[in-house]
Design an enzyme around this catalytic site. Structure first.
Site, PDB file in Angstrom:
ATOM      1  N   THR A  81      -1.604  -0.615  -0.475  1.00  0.00           N
ATOM      2  CA  THR A  81      -0.827   0.327  -1.278  1.00  0.00           C
ATOM      3  C   THR A  81      -1.397   0.598  -2.677  1.00  0.00           C
ATOM      4  O   THR A  81      -1.601   1.747  -3.059  1.00  0.00           O
ATOM      5  CB  THR A  81       0.623  -0.183  -1.421  1.00  0.00           C
ATOM      6  OG1 THR A  81       1.202  -0.160  -0.120  1.00  0.00           O
ATOM      7  CG2 THR A  81       1.455   0.690  -2.350  1.00  0.00           C
ATOM      8  N   ASN A 102      -3.349  -5.327  -3.505  1.00  0.00           N
ATOM      9  CA  ASN A 102      -2.052  -5.353  -4.193  1.00  0.00           C
ATOM     10  C   ASN A 102      -2.047  -6.580  -5.100  1.00  0.00           C
ATOM     11  O   ASN A 102      -1.659  -6.531  -6.255  1.00  0.00           O
ATOM     12  CB  ASN A 102      -0.900  -5.466  -3.192  1.00  0.00           C
ATOM     13  CG  ASN A 102      -0.667  -4.176  -2.431  1.00  0.00           C
ATOM     14  OD1 ASN A 102      -0.948  -3.086  -2.928  1.00  0.00           O
ATOM     15  ND2 ASN A 102      -0.157  -4.295  -1.216  1.00  0.00           N
ATOM     16  N   ASP A 354      -1.017   6.452   1.262  1.00  0.00           N
ATOM     17  CA  ASP A 354      -1.826   5.448   0.561  1.00  0.00           C
ATOM     18  C   ASP A 354      -2.619   4.573   1.533  1.00  0.00           C
ATOM     19  O   ASP A 354      -3.459   3.779   1.120  1.00  0.00           O
ATOM     20  CB  ASP A 354      -0.941   4.584  -0.342  1.00  0.00           C
ATOM     21  CG  ASP A 354       0.155   3.888   0.424  1.00  0.00           C
ATOM     22  OD1 ASP A 354       0.471   4.318   1.558  1.00  0.00           O
ATOM     23  OD2 ASP A 354       0.708   2.899  -0.093  1.00  0.00           O
TER      24      ASP A 354
HETATM   25 ZN    ZN Z   1       1.462   1.279   1.109  1.00  0.00          ZN
HETATM   26 ZN    ZN Z   2       2.350  -1.783   3.617  1.00  0.00          ZN
END
Ligand code: ZN
Ligand code: ZN
Length: 548
Positions: A81, A102, A354
């Site tokens: 993401t 992330n 994304d």
């Molecule tokens: Zn995502």
């Molecule tokens: Zn995810």
């Protein structure tokens, strides 16, 4: 003057070519508002699979009046993401923007860090720490930053998403605001003092309203469940139920499972989170007078509930189909609102995602399609055993995360060898491990220019300062998890990289292409449309077919 008259005067030599009055063709388009939409975890094929079920004003309107890039891909690994949002908005890859996951292991701080955590700032709108966030770890500029520079800060830039990272990274470094949803007991939209000292009146008003509370209700299918023929049976072994729910089937009674599932956080995990996001986005446009004058404003909007739903239920679930049918309605509602508030033809929209997602590997296994599960823990233990035997040290690995192995350079120094020796030994060793598809040393990532395939994607995802000493990928269809329900993403395979890309509105041609386009092209296309400077790390290209 009529055209034929002009032409005859010209032919008769009465007027010269230079005297003809030509309409000025400006080398840019100035929509009053750009709305960037990122649908978290949306696969390209969701456009196709549910096409007949979509209404006229949502996804279909974007496709039928706009431009559809049908072969659009992420060109780096890992597809997570924060990485996706950063790449969409910076027009480049982790190589330049530095957001390599992330969460990732930070070599300097010697710990796992979260992409937007920032101890230097404070929460605004909540007593909790949920607002201690900023984009400071993203190291190149965004198209939203460039709009700020181009308009000497007069163009408003606002980020909105239920996820902090889905709002903060797209809004960029110079944004007026980024808002995200804080669930728990509060159910409010918050921000950080990176942007402001106090929430604006319209946000306070929104938070005091029953907007969030109104979604504490039963989630049933939008239409008769028998009409969900694009999905597998509602009752199947591939979906994860909420806590205290007996099975992952409709109806999902949110009030009955509220307390056990994080209270207001539960809204994020169902399609209502997207509806709430649309509600808040419209309140932002109104509250901030966006799209009201000739200076372009930018709303960076992410629908993130789709990711939570995808993780829980997988690609082929009724829940996923229902979510996209509902999102379609939210998008239609938003476009109608923009027509009214900004004016039809006065704004520009793009829609992408994304990252996409893999089918639930257990489902693939049952269909005899390659896929399955691996264990990071076993991988780590086995590799550590090998290194201990070979180099007589069990402390060589600092961290394994996001398909990257970080070595302890101090320990290596103590052994009197170079990092490269260990890196080569690891690549040689793990090529024998089940379902390790490819592996490269950090040395190779830094010293060889890869142009195609997985190696090139790993290299685009490889950041000189932040990335690990060995990078590797699992076989296609495999997830590193012990859960056999739900799905995930992160790889460089087509199921994770193929994302929708739609452009719509002012300055956009109607059409479609199957030519390959890539995520970093988006920011560069919007920059070219607006005639503003490209983001600092530019490595994509404007998609010329899209622009009028
Ligand atoms: Zn995502
Ligand atoms: Zn995810």
């Amino acid at each position: 003057m009529k055209k034929y008259l002009l032409l005859s005067l010209f032919c008769a030599g009465i007027i010269s070519a230079s005297a003809q009055t030509k309409e000025e063709v400006k080398p840019f388009t100035k929509p009053k508002l750009v709305v960037g939409i990122v649908v978290d975890q949306m696969r390209y094929d969701y456009l196709v699979r549910f096409w007949d079920r979509y209404q006229e004003g949502g996804f279909k309107r974007l496709v039928n009046e706009g431009f559809n890039c049908k072969n659009n891909h992420f060109n780096y690994i890992p597809t997570y993401t924060a990485v996706g949002h950063s790449s969409v908005y910076t027009g480049t890859t982790p190589k330049a923007h530095g957001v390599i996951g992330n969460n990732w292991y930070d070599k300097v701080e010697d710990r796992m860090v979260y992409c937007t955590e920032d101890a230097k700032v404070n929460s605004v709108g909540t007593e909790s720490d949920a607002g201690k966030m900023s984009p400071w770890r993203m190291t190149s500029s965004t198209m939203t930053d460039q709009l700020k520079l181009a308009t000497v800060s007069k163009g408003k830039v606002i980020g909105v998403s239920v996820k902090d990272r889905g709002s903060i990274l797209p809004a960029g470094h110079a944004a007026d605001a980024a808002y995200w949803f804080h669930g728990s007991d509060e159910g409010v939209w918050i921000t950080s003092d990176y942007y402001m000292e106090e929430l604006p009146k319209w946000v306070k008003k929104f938070n005091k309203s029953d907007a969030a509370e109104s979604y504490k209700k039963v989630w049933n299918t939008l239409y008769d469940i028998d009409t969900y023929t694009q999905s597998i049976a509602d009752q199947n072994p591939y979906e994860g139920a909420f806590k205290v729910e007996k099975a992952a089937v409709f109806p999902h009674d949110l009030p009955a499972i509220w307390d056990e599932n994080g209270k207001f956080d539960l809204i994020k995990g169902v399609p209502f989170g997207n509806s709430l996001t649309a509600d808040f986005a419209m309140a932002a446009i109104e509250g901030e007078d966006m799209g009201k004058d000739e200076i372009t404003d930018f709303l960076a909007l992410s629908f993130s509930s789709s990711d939570y739903v995808g993780h829980r239920y997988g690609v082929s679930a009724v829940e996923t189909e229902d979510m996209y049918l509902r999102l379609d309605q939210d998008i239609a509602r938003l476009l109608e609102f923009l027509d009214k508030k900004v004016g039809q033809g006065e704004y520009t929209v793009f829609l992408t995602s994304d990252h996409a997602a893999v089918e639930v590997p257990a489902y693939l296994e049952d269909l005899k399609i390659p896929g399955g599960y691996v264990s990071n823990k076993e991988f780590h233990a086995k590799l550590n055993e090998f290194l201990t035997e070979t180099f007589n040290s069990d402390a060589l690995i600092k961290n394994i995360s996001n398909g990257q192995i970080f070595l302890d350079q101090e320990v290596i120094k103590g052994l009197g060898i170079t990092s490269r020796v260990i890196e080569d030994a690891i690549v040689n060793e793990i090529k024998n491990y089940d379902h390790v598809a490819q592996a490269y040393t950090g040395y190779a990532m830094r010293n060889t220019e890869f142009t195609k395939g997985i190696a090139a994607k790993l290299q685009e995802g490889y950041n000189f300062r932040r990335s690990g000493d060995v990078v590797f990928v699992w076989d296609a269809g495999y997830l590193a998890t012990s859960s056999r329900t739900g799905t995930s993403h992160g790889s460089g395979y087509a199921y994770d990289t193929h994302a929708p890309l739609l452009f719509f509105g002012k300055g956009i041609k109607h059409g479609e292409t199957v030519k390959r386009t890539e995520i970093p092209d988006i920011a560069n296309t919007i920059s070219a449309l607006l005639g503003i400077a490209f983001p600092s790390g530019k490595n994509g290209e404007p998609i010329s077919e899209v622009l009028e």
